[in-house]
Scaffold this active site. Structure first.
Site, PDB file in Angstrom:
ATOM      1  N   CYS A  55       0.849  -1.184   0.000  1.00  0.00           N
ATOM      2  CA  CYS A  55       0.000   0.000   0.000  1.00  0.00           C
ATOM      3  C   CYS A  55       0.884   1.234   0.000  1.00  0.00           C
ATOM      4  CB  CYS A  55      -0.883  -0.022   1.237  1.00  0.00           C
ATOM      5  SG  CYS A  55      -1.782   1.505   1.509  1.00  0.00           S
ATOM      6  N   GLU A 196      -7.728  -0.393   1.709  1.00  0.00           N
ATOM      7  CA  GLU A 196      -7.762   1.066   1.530  1.00  0.00           C
ATOM      8  C   GLU A 196      -8.991   1.677   2.197  1.00  0.00           C
ATOM      9  OE1 GLU A 196      -4.169   0.768  -0.147  1.00  0.00           O
ATOM     10  OE2 GLU A 196      -5.185   2.565   0.542  1.00  0.00           O
TER      11      GLU A 196
HETATM   12 ZN   LIG Z   1      -2.312   0.939   3.590  1.00  0.00          ZN
END
Ligand SMILES: [Zn+2]
Ligand SMILES: [Zn+2]
Length: 475
Positions: A55, A196
Protein backbone atom coordinates in the site's frame (compact mmCIF):
# COMPACT_ATOMS: atom_id res chain seq x y z
CA UNK A 1 16.30 6.81 0.81
CA UNK A 2 13.38 7.83 -1.42
CA UNK A 3 11.51 4.73 -0.29
CA UNK A 4 12.00 5.57 3.40
CA UNK A 5 11.03 9.16 2.71
CA UNK A 6 7.88 8.15 0.85
CA UNK A 7 6.69 5.81 3.57
CA UNK A 8 7.30 8.24 6.43
CA UNK A 9 10.47 6.91 8.06
CA UNK A 10 12.14 10.29 8.55
CA UNK A 11 10.91 12.55 11.31
CA UNK A 12 11.72 15.64 9.24
CA UNK A 13 10.55 15.31 5.64
CA UNK A 14 12.68 16.79 2.84
CA UNK A 15 14.62 14.71 0.32
CA UNK A 16 18.40 14.56 0.40
CA UNK A 17 18.95 16.24 3.76
CA UNK A 18 19.38 13.22 6.01
CA UNK A 19 22.59 12.35 7.84
CA UNK A 20 23.97 8.78 7.70
CA UNK A 21 22.86 8.34 11.33
CA UNK A 22 19.28 9.31 10.49
CA UNK A 23 19.37 6.97 7.51
CA UNK A 24 20.53 4.05 9.67
CA UNK A 25 17.86 4.81 12.26
CA UNK A 26 15.16 4.98 9.58
CA UNK A 27 16.31 1.65 8.16
CA UNK A 28 16.17 0.05 11.60
CA UNK A 29 12.65 1.42 12.04
CA UNK A 30 11.62 -0.12 8.74
CA UNK A 31 13.23 -3.45 9.70
CA UNK A 32 11.41 -3.40 13.02
CA UNK A 33 8.03 -2.79 11.40
CA UNK A 34 8.59 -5.52 8.81
CA UNK A 35 9.98 -8.05 11.31
CA UNK A 36 13.46 -8.21 9.73
CA UNK A 37 16.82 -8.44 11.53
CA UNK A 38 17.73 -4.93 12.76
CA UNK A 39 20.96 -4.58 10.80
CA UNK A 40 20.57 -0.88 10.03
CA UNK A 41 22.07 -1.45 6.59
CA UNK A 42 20.55 -2.07 3.17
CA UNK A 43 21.05 -5.84 3.15
CA UNK A 44 19.40 -8.32 0.79
CA UNK A 45 16.33 -9.12 2.95
CA UNK A 46 15.66 -5.39 3.40
CA UNK A 47 15.93 -4.65 -0.32
CA UNK A 48 13.72 -7.64 -1.07
CA UNK A 49 11.12 -6.41 1.41
CA UNK A 50 11.17 -2.92 -0.10
CA UNK A 51 10.46 -4.34 -3.56
CA UNK A 52 7.31 -6.22 -2.51
CA UNK A 53 3.93 -4.89 -3.65
CA UNK A 54 2.31 -2.82 -0.93
CA UNK A 55 0.00 0.00 0.00
CA UNK A 56 1.27 3.47 -0.86
CA UNK A 57 -0.04 5.04 2.34
CA UNK A 58 2.87 5.73 4.67
CA UNK A 59 3.79 3.71 7.74
CA UNK A 60 4.04 6.72 10.05
CA UNK A 61 2.06 5.57 13.03
CA UNK A 62 2.61 1.83 12.93
CA UNK A 63 6.28 2.68 12.95
CA UNK A 64 5.88 4.93 15.99
CA UNK A 65 3.91 2.18 17.71
CA UNK A 66 6.68 -0.33 17.04
CA UNK A 67 9.51 1.99 18.02
CA UNK A 68 9.18 2.33 21.74
CA UNK A 69 12.13 4.68 21.83
CA UNK A 70 10.38 7.24 19.66
CA UNK A 71 10.14 10.50 21.61
CA UNK A 72 6.57 11.35 22.68
CA UNK A 73 6.59 14.61 20.74
CA UNK A 74 7.13 12.79 17.48
CA UNK A 75 4.46 10.23 18.22
CA UNK A 76 1.96 12.94 19.02
CA UNK A 77 2.73 14.72 15.79
CA UNK A 78 2.12 11.54 13.82
CA UNK A 79 -1.13 10.86 15.58
CA UNK A 80 -2.39 14.37 15.08
CA UNK A 81 -1.41 14.18 11.44
CA UNK A 82 -3.15 10.90 10.76
CA UNK A 83 -5.89 10.27 13.34
CA UNK A 84 -9.40 11.33 12.65
CA UNK A 85 -12.62 9.50 12.16
CA UNK A 86 -16.08 10.02 10.76
CA UNK A 87 -18.66 11.52 13.10
CA UNK A 88 -21.53 9.67 11.47
CA UNK A 89 -22.20 5.97 11.25
CA UNK A 90 -23.95 5.82 7.88
CA UNK A 91 -21.57 6.47 5.00
CA UNK A 92 -22.06 6.38 1.27
CA UNK A 93 -19.44 5.20 -1.19
CA UNK A 94 -19.05 5.34 -4.92
CA UNK A 95 -16.88 3.45 -7.39
CA UNK A 96 -16.00 6.34 -9.69
CA UNK A 97 -14.29 4.21 -12.35
CA UNK A 98 -12.78 0.76 -12.70
CA UNK A 99 -10.59 -1.19 -15.14
CA UNK A 100 -12.56 -1.76 -18.34
CA UNK A 101 -11.57 -5.45 -18.43
CA UNK A 102 -13.49 -6.14 -15.20
CA UNK A 103 -17.29 -6.55 -15.36
CA UNK A 104 -19.03 -3.71 -13.56
CA UNK A 105 -21.41 -5.98 -11.69
CA UNK A 106 -18.59 -8.09 -10.25
CA UNK A 107 -16.56 -5.02 -9.30
CA UNK A 108 -19.54 -3.64 -7.40
CA UNK A 109 -20.05 -6.98 -5.69
CA UNK A 110 -16.40 -7.14 -4.62
CA UNK A 111 -16.46 -3.54 -3.37
CA UNK A 112 -19.67 -4.15 -1.49
CA UNK A 113 -18.17 -7.24 0.14
CA UNK A 114 -15.10 -5.19 1.10
CA UNK A 115 -17.25 -2.59 2.87
CA UNK A 116 -19.30 -5.40 4.40
CA UNK A 117 -16.16 -6.70 6.11
CA UNK A 118 -15.98 -3.51 8.15
CA UNK A 119 -19.71 -3.02 8.74
CA UNK A 120 -19.98 -6.64 9.94
CA UNK A 121 -17.75 -5.93 12.91
CA UNK A 122 -18.55 -2.29 13.72
CA UNK A 123 -21.49 0.06 14.04
CA UNK A 124 -20.80 1.47 10.56
CA UNK A 125 -23.27 1.08 7.71
CA UNK A 126 -22.49 1.69 4.04
CA UNK A 127 -24.66 2.48 1.04
CA UNK A 128 -23.50 2.57 -2.53
CA UNK A 129 -24.18 5.81 -4.40
CA UNK A 130 -24.05 5.07 -8.11
CA UNK A 131 -24.12 8.73 -9.08
CA UNK A 132 -23.38 12.08 -7.54
CA UNK A 133 -21.56 12.83 -4.31
CA UNK A 134 -20.46 10.19 -1.81
CA UNK A 135 -18.52 10.20 1.45
CA UNK A 136 -15.93 7.72 0.17
CA UNK A 137 -14.87 7.65 -3.47
CA UNK A 138 -12.80 4.88 -5.09
CA UNK A 139 -10.91 5.97 -8.20
CA UNK A 140 -8.35 4.38 -10.54
CA UNK A 141 -5.49 6.59 -11.78
CA UNK A 142 -2.38 6.31 -13.95
CA UNK A 143 0.93 7.69 -12.65
CA UNK A 144 0.90 11.26 -11.37
CA UNK A 145 -2.65 12.27 -10.55
CA UNK A 146 -2.35 15.61 -8.79
CA UNK A 147 -1.98 14.60 -5.19
CA UNK A 148 1.74 15.10 -4.86
CA UNK A 149 4.74 13.49 -6.56
CA UNK A 150 5.10 11.23 -3.52
CA UNK A 151 1.71 9.77 -4.40
CA UNK A 152 2.32 9.32 -8.14
CA UNK A 153 1.71 5.70 -9.09
CA UNK A 154 4.70 3.66 -10.17
CA UNK A 155 3.37 1.18 -12.72
CA UNK A 156 2.99 -2.56 -12.05
CA UNK A 157 4.22 -3.67 -8.60
CA UNK A 158 5.44 -1.34 -5.86
CA UNK A 159 2.64 0.85 -4.57
CA UNK A 160 -0.72 -0.64 -5.59
CA UNK A 161 -3.01 1.95 -4.05
CA UNK A 162 -3.24 4.57 -1.35
CA UNK A 163 -5.94 6.31 0.61
CA UNK A 164 -6.52 9.31 2.83
CA UNK A 165 -7.60 9.38 6.43
CA UNK A 166 -10.97 10.83 7.45
CA UNK A 167 -12.69 12.84 6.43
CA UNK A 168 -11.29 13.24 2.96
CA UNK A 169 -12.88 9.99 1.79
CA UNK A 170 -10.58 9.17 -1.14
CA UNK A 171 -8.97 5.87 -2.10
CA UNK A 172 -6.82 5.73 -5.25
CA UNK A 173 -5.79 2.62 -7.17
CA UNK A 174 -2.96 2.22 -9.68
CA UNK A 175 -4.50 1.61 -13.11
CA UNK A 176 -1.25 0.04 -14.28
CA UNK A 177 -1.69 -3.00 -12.02
CA UNK A 178 -3.32 -6.11 -13.38
CA UNK A 179 -6.40 -6.24 -11.17
CA UNK A 180 -8.35 -9.41 -10.67
CA UNK A 181 -11.51 -10.49 -8.88
CA UNK A 182 -10.28 -14.00 -8.17
CA UNK A 183 -7.45 -15.63 -6.33
CA UNK A 184 -4.44 -16.52 -8.44
CA UNK A 185 -2.89 -14.15 -10.94
CA UNK A 186 -3.20 -10.41 -10.64
CA UNK A 187 -3.84 -8.20 -7.63
CA UNK A 188 -7.04 -9.12 -5.89
CA UNK A 189 -9.20 -6.01 -5.99
CA UNK A 190 -11.35 -7.08 -3.04
CA UNK A 191 -8.37 -7.36 -0.69
CA UNK A 192 -6.84 -4.05 -1.75
CA UNK A 193 -10.18 -2.21 -1.60
CA UNK A 194 -10.85 -3.64 1.87
CA UNK A 195 -7.43 -2.42 3.04
CA UNK A 196 -7.76 1.07 1.53
CA UNK A 197 -11.29 1.43 2.88
CA UNK A 198 -9.74 0.78 6.29
CA UNK A 199 -7.61 3.91 5.80
CA UNK A 200 -10.58 6.02 4.69
CA UNK A 201 -12.26 5.00 7.95
CA UNK A 202 -9.25 6.14 9.99
CA UNK A 203 -7.19 2.96 10.40
CA UNK A 204 -3.42 3.12 10.12
CA UNK A 205 -1.02 0.39 9.11
CA UNK A 206 -0.84 -2.49 11.53
CA UNK A 207 2.47 -4.06 12.58
CA UNK A 208 0.62 -7.39 12.95
CA UNK A 209 1.66 -9.52 9.99
CA UNK A 210 -1.68 -11.30 9.59
CA UNK A 211 -3.70 -8.07 9.76
CA UNK A 212 -5.52 -6.80 6.70
CA UNK A 213 -4.10 -3.39 7.64
CA UNK A 214 -0.51 -4.62 7.40
CA UNK A 215 1.11 -2.52 4.63
CA UNK A 216 2.10 -5.41 2.39
CA UNK A 217 -0.17 -6.95 -0.19
CA UNK A 218 -1.68 -10.30 0.73
CA UNK A 219 -3.16 -12.81 -1.65
CA UNK A 220 -6.77 -13.82 -1.15
CA UNK A 221 -6.72 -17.01 0.89
CA UNK A 222 -9.27 -19.15 2.65
CA UNK A 223 -8.29 -17.67 5.99
CA UNK A 224 -10.16 -14.87 7.64
CA UNK A 225 -9.59 -11.60 5.87
CA UNK A 226 -9.80 -9.53 9.04
CA UNK A 227 -7.57 -10.31 12.00
CA UNK A 228 -8.52 -9.47 15.56
CA UNK A 229 -6.13 -6.55 15.35
CA UNK A 230 -8.22 -5.06 12.53
CA UNK A 231 -11.47 -5.72 14.38
CA UNK A 232 -10.27 -4.12 17.60
CA UNK A 233 -8.95 -1.12 15.67
CA UNK A 234 -12.25 -0.44 13.91
CA UNK A 235 -14.26 -1.03 17.10
CA UNK A 236 -11.97 1.43 18.89
CA UNK A 237 -13.12 4.11 16.49
CA UNK A 238 -16.76 3.17 15.92
CA UNK A 239 -17.87 0.64 18.51
CA UNK A 240 -19.33 -2.81 18.08
CA UNK A 241 -22.17 -3.75 15.72
CA UNK A 242 -25.41 -2.31 17.05
CA UNK A 243 -27.20 -5.65 16.94
CA UNK A 244 -25.13 -6.59 19.98
CA UNK A 245 -23.95 -10.03 18.99
CA UNK A 246 -20.41 -10.35 17.76
CA UNK A 247 -20.27 -11.98 14.37
CA UNK A 248 -18.33 -15.20 14.46
CA UNK A 249 -16.96 -15.30 10.96
CA UNK A 250 -15.52 -11.89 10.19
CA UNK A 251 -14.21 -11.69 6.71
CA UNK A 252 -15.65 -14.98 5.54
CA UNK A 253 -18.28 -13.32 3.43
CA UNK A 254 -16.25 -12.99 0.28
CA UNK A 255 -14.59 -16.36 0.60
CA UNK A 256 -18.05 -17.89 0.64
CA UNK A 257 -18.83 -16.23 -2.66
CA UNK A 258 -15.69 -17.74 -4.08
CA UNK A 259 -16.00 -21.27 -2.84
CA UNK A 260 -19.69 -21.46 -3.48
CA UNK A 261 -19.48 -23.39 -6.73
CA UNK A 262 -16.60 -25.74 -6.15
CA UNK A 263 -16.32 -27.35 -2.77
CA UNK A 264 -19.47 -26.07 -1.20
CA UNK A 265 -21.15 -29.39 -0.54
CA UNK A 266 -18.07 -31.08 0.86
CA UNK A 267 -17.86 -28.70 3.77
CA UNK A 268 -19.98 -30.42 6.36
CA UNK A 269 -18.90 -28.21 9.18
CA UNK A 270 -19.99 -25.05 7.42
CA UNK A 271 -23.10 -26.59 5.96
CA UNK A 272 -25.38 -25.67 8.81
CA UNK A 273 -24.63 -21.97 8.85
CA UNK A 274 -24.51 -21.88 5.07
CA UNK A 275 -27.91 -23.53 4.72
CA UNK A 276 -29.43 -20.25 5.83
CA UNK A 277 -26.55 -18.13 4.64
CA UNK A 278 -28.93 -15.70 2.97
CA UNK A 279 -30.08 -14.71 6.46
CA UNK A 280 -26.69 -13.22 7.23
CA UNK A 281 -25.95 -11.22 4.14
CA UNK A 282 -27.28 -9.48 1.06
CA UNK A 283 -29.20 -11.37 -1.59
CA UNK A 284 -29.54 -10.70 -5.32
CA UNK A 285 -33.29 -11.05 -5.79
CA UNK A 286 -36.46 -12.45 -4.23
CA UNK A 287 -39.92 -13.44 -5.40
CA UNK A 288 -42.89 -15.58 -4.36
CA UNK A 289 -44.97 -18.05 -6.37
CA UNK A 290 -48.70 -18.83 -6.31
CA UNK A 291 -48.31 -21.24 -3.38
CA UNK A 292 -46.60 -18.48 -1.36
CA UNK A 293 -43.20 -20.17 -1.55
CA UNK A 294 -40.41 -17.62 -1.38
CA UNK A 295 -37.47 -17.84 -3.76
CA UNK A 296 -34.30 -16.11 -2.59
CA UNK A 297 -31.40 -15.76 -5.03
CA UNK A 298 -27.74 -15.25 -4.29
CA UNK A 299 -24.88 -15.96 -6.68
CA UNK A 300 -25.37 -19.31 -8.39
CA UNK A 301 -27.82 -20.65 -5.78
CA UNK A 302 -31.33 -20.12 -4.54
CA UNK A 303 -33.34 -21.04 -1.46
CA UNK A 304 -37.02 -21.88 -1.22
CA UNK A 305 -38.81 -20.87 1.97
CA UNK A 306 -42.16 -22.62 2.31
CA UNK A 307 -45.29 -20.84 3.49
CA UNK A 308 -44.68 -22.36 6.92
CA UNK A 309 -41.31 -20.58 7.15
CA UNK A 310 -39.01 -23.57 6.57
CA UNK A 311 -35.97 -22.74 4.45
CA UNK A 312 -34.51 -25.29 2.04
CA UNK A 313 -30.82 -25.92 1.64
CA UNK A 314 -29.25 -23.79 -1.06
CA UNK A 315 -29.88 -25.26 -4.49
CA UNK A 316 -27.97 -24.58 -7.70
CA UNK A 317 -29.81 -22.45 -10.29
CA UNK A 318 -29.07 -25.22 -12.77
CA UNK A 319 -30.97 -27.44 -13.53
CA UNK A 320 -34.06 -25.69 -12.14
CA UNK A 321 -33.65 -22.86 -14.65
CA UNK A 322 -31.36 -24.16 -17.42
CA UNK A 323 -29.19 -21.48 -18.98
CA UNK A 324 -29.74 -18.92 -16.23
CA UNK A 325 -26.49 -17.12 -15.28
CA UNK A 326 -25.33 -16.57 -11.69
CA UNK A 327 -25.73 -13.23 -9.96
CA UNK A 328 -29.05 -12.11 -11.43
CA UNK A 329 -30.21 -8.53 -10.93
CA UNK A 330 -33.92 -9.16 -10.40
CA UNK A 331 -36.60 -11.83 -10.55
CA UNK A 332 -40.40 -11.83 -10.59
CA UNK A 333 -43.00 -14.58 -10.77
CA UNK A 334 -46.05 -13.47 -12.71
CA UNK A 335 -49.41 -14.32 -11.23
CA UNK A 336 -50.96 -13.62 -14.63
CA UNK A 337 -48.91 -16.05 -16.71
CA UNK A 338 -47.43 -18.26 -13.97
CA UNK A 339 -43.97 -17.67 -15.44
CA UNK A 340 -40.65 -16.73 -13.89
CA UNK A 341 -38.88 -13.64 -15.25
CA UNK A 342 -35.19 -13.04 -14.62
CA UNK A 343 -33.19 -9.93 -15.42
CA UNK A 344 -29.45 -9.47 -15.65
CA UNK A 345 -27.64 -6.63 -17.39
CA UNK A 346 -29.64 -5.76 -20.49
CA UNK A 347 -31.08 -9.26 -20.94
CA UNK A 348 -34.10 -11.14 -19.61
CA UNK A 349 -35.09 -14.81 -19.34
CA UNK A 350 -38.62 -16.23 -19.15
CA UNK A 351 -39.38 -19.77 -17.97
CA UNK A 352 -42.57 -21.78 -18.02
CA UNK A 353 -41.73 -24.34 -15.36
CA UNK A 354 -38.13 -25.28 -16.07
CA UNK A 355 -38.38 -24.57 -19.77
CA UNK A 356 -36.74 -21.47 -21.16
CA UNK A 357 -39.22 -19.99 -23.61
CA UNK A 358 -38.39 -19.65 -27.29
CA UNK A 359 -36.72 -16.36 -28.13
CA UNK A 360 -35.16 -16.00 -24.66
CA UNK A 361 -32.86 -14.71 -23.35
CA UNK A 362 -33.85 -11.49 -25.05
CA UNK A 363 -32.20 -8.13 -25.21
CA UNK A 364 -34.83 -6.48 -23.04
CA UNK A 365 -33.02 -3.16 -22.92
CA UNK A 366 -33.91 -2.92 -26.62
CA UNK A 367 -37.59 -3.05 -25.58
CA UNK A 368 -37.12 -0.04 -23.31
CA UNK A 369 -36.63 -2.03 -20.11
CA UNK A 370 -33.87 -0.68 -17.82
CA UNK A 371 -30.47 -2.34 -17.76
CA UNK A 372 -29.52 -3.86 -14.39
CA UNK A 373 -32.92 -3.33 -12.74
CA UNK A 374 -32.77 -3.15 -8.94
CA UNK A 375 -36.04 -4.98 -8.36
CA UNK A 376 -38.75 -6.75 -10.35
CA UNK A 377 -42.28 -7.26 -9.05
CA UNK A 378 -45.58 -8.57 -10.35
CA UNK A 379 -48.06 -5.90 -9.24
CA UNK A 380 -51.59 -7.24 -8.92
CA UNK A 381 -53.32 -3.87 -9.10
CA UNK A 382 -51.96 -3.23 -12.59
CA UNK A 383 -51.71 -6.89 -13.64
CA UNK A 384 -48.30 -5.94 -14.96
CA UNK A 385 -44.66 -6.36 -14.04
CA UNK A 386 -42.94 -3.39 -12.43
CA UNK A 387 -39.19 -2.87 -12.75
CA UNK A 388 -37.45 -0.49 -10.36
CA UNK A 389 -34.21 1.19 -11.26
CA UNK A 390 -32.69 4.01 -9.19
CA UNK A 391 -35.15 6.91 -8.88
CA UNK A 392 -37.54 5.50 -11.53
CA UNK A 393 -39.91 2.61 -12.10
CA UNK A 394 -41.18 0.99 -15.31
CA UNK A 395 -44.51 -0.76 -15.82
CA UNK A 396 -44.04 -3.69 -18.20
CA UNK A 397 -46.67 -5.67 -20.10
CA UNK A 398 -46.02 -9.38 -20.67
CA UNK A 399 -47.67 -10.00 -24.08
CA UNK A 400 -46.07 -8.48 -25.96
CA UNK A 401 -43.19 -7.83 -23.61
CA UNK A 402 -42.50 -4.11 -23.39
CA UNK A 403 -42.73 -0.92 -21.36
CA UNK A 404 -46.21 0.60 -21.14
CA UNK A 405 -46.74 4.15 -22.45
CA UNK A 406 -45.99 7.05 -20.09
CA UNK A 407 -43.32 5.08 -18.22
CA UNK A 408 -40.79 5.30 -16.59
CA UNK A 409 -42.14 7.46 -13.80
CA UNK A 410 -40.65 8.76 -10.57
CA UNK A 411 -40.27 6.48 -7.58
CA UNK A 412 -42.12 9.18 -5.61
CA UNK A 413 -45.35 7.42 -6.69
CA UNK A 414 -44.34 4.71 -4.18
CA UNK A 415 -44.54 6.89 -1.10
CA UNK A 416 -41.86 6.07 1.43
CA UNK A 417 -39.93 3.61 -0.72
CA UNK A 418 -36.14 4.08 -0.93
CA UNK A 419 -34.24 3.66 -4.21
CA UNK A 420 -31.97 0.71 -5.01
CA UNK A 421 -33.96 -2.06 -3.35
CA UNK A 422 -32.69 -5.62 -3.91
CA UNK A 423 -36.05 -7.27 -4.46
CA UNK A 424 -39.75 -7.32 -3.66
CA UNK A 425 -42.66 -9.73 -3.38
CA UNK A 426 -46.36 -9.73 -2.72
CA UNK A 427 -47.00 -11.51 0.55
CA UNK A 428 -50.11 -13.54 1.28
CA UNK A 429 -51.16 -10.80 3.73
CA UNK A 430 -51.75 -8.67 0.62
CA UNK A 431 -48.89 -6.24 1.20
CA UNK A 432 -45.84 -5.79 -0.98
CA UNK A 433 -42.54 -6.17 0.85
CA UNK A 434 -39.40 -4.49 -0.47
CA UNK A 435 -35.92 -5.47 0.67
CA UNK A 436 -32.60 -3.68 0.74
CA UNK A 437 -29.61 -4.91 2.72
CA UNK A 438 -30.93 -5.90 6.15
CA UNK A 439 -34.07 -3.73 5.94
CA UNK A 440 -37.58 -4.29 4.67
CA UNK A 441 -40.36 -1.87 3.75
CA UNK A 442 -43.99 -2.98 3.89
CA UNK A 443 -46.05 -1.26 1.22
CA UNK A 444 -49.83 -1.04 1.51
CA UNK A 445 -51.43 -1.54 -1.91
CA UNK A 446 -54.60 0.35 -0.99
CA UNK A 447 -52.98 3.36 0.65
CA UNK A 448 -50.11 3.28 -1.86
CA UNK A 449 -47.56 4.03 0.81
CA UNK A 450 -45.02 2.37 3.06
CA UNK A 451 -46.70 1.50 6.36
CA UNK A 452 -43.92 -0.30 8.23
CA UNK A 453 -40.20 -0.91 8.08
CA UNK A 454 -37.70 -2.99 10.03
CA UNK A 455 -35.11 -5.78 9.88
CA UNK A 456 -36.29 -8.69 7.81
CA UNK A 457 -34.08 -11.45 9.23
CA UNK A 458 -35.18 -10.88 12.80
CA UNK A 459 -38.68 -9.43 12.41
CA UNK A 460 -40.28 -11.39 9.56
CA UNK A 461 -40.71 -15.01 10.68
CA UNK A 462 -41.79 -16.06 7.19
CA UNK A 463 -38.31 -15.23 5.84
CA UNK A 464 -37.18 -18.49 7.45
CA UNK A 465 -34.33 -17.06 9.51
CA UNK A 466 -35.66 -17.45 13.02
CA UNK A 467 -34.15 -20.83 13.71
CA UNK A 468 -31.19 -20.07 11.49
CA UNK A 469 -29.02 -20.58 14.61
CA UNK A 470 -27.56 -18.31 17.18
CA UNK A 471 -23.93 -18.97 16.37
CA UNK A 472 -23.77 -16.20 13.85
CA UNK A 473 -25.24 -12.77 14.35
CA UNK A 474 -28.32 -12.39 12.26
CA UNK A 475 -28.32 -9.55 9.85
ZN1 LIG B 1 -2.31 0.94 3.59
ZN1 LIG C 1 -3.78 9.53 -5.13
Amino acid sequence: QLFLEKYGYFSEPGAGTHSPAEFTEALRDFQRVTHLPLSGVLDAPTLHQMALPRCGTDDGDSRAAGARRAPPARRRRRTAQHGGRWYKRHLTYRVVNWPSYLPQHEVRLAVRAAFELWSNVSSLRFWEAQHGPADIRLTFFHGDHNDGLNNAFDGPGGALAHAFFPRRGEAHFDSAERWSLHSGKGRNLFIVVAHEVGHTLGLQHSPVKSALMSPYYKKLSKDFVLSWDDILAIQNLYGKPSKGSAIQLPGKVFTHFQDWNTDFYSRDRQQRSLSTYYCHSFFDAITADGDHNLYIFKGSHYWVVSASGNASDPRPLQPRWPGLPAGIDACAWSQLSGKFYFFKGGRCWRYAGSKLEAGFPRKCSALGLPRHPDTALYFQQLRRLVLFKGPKYFVVGEEPLGVEPYYPRSLRDWAGLPPATAGALTHRDGSVYFFRDDQYWKFDQAKLQVVATGKWATQLAWMGCWDANSEQGLF
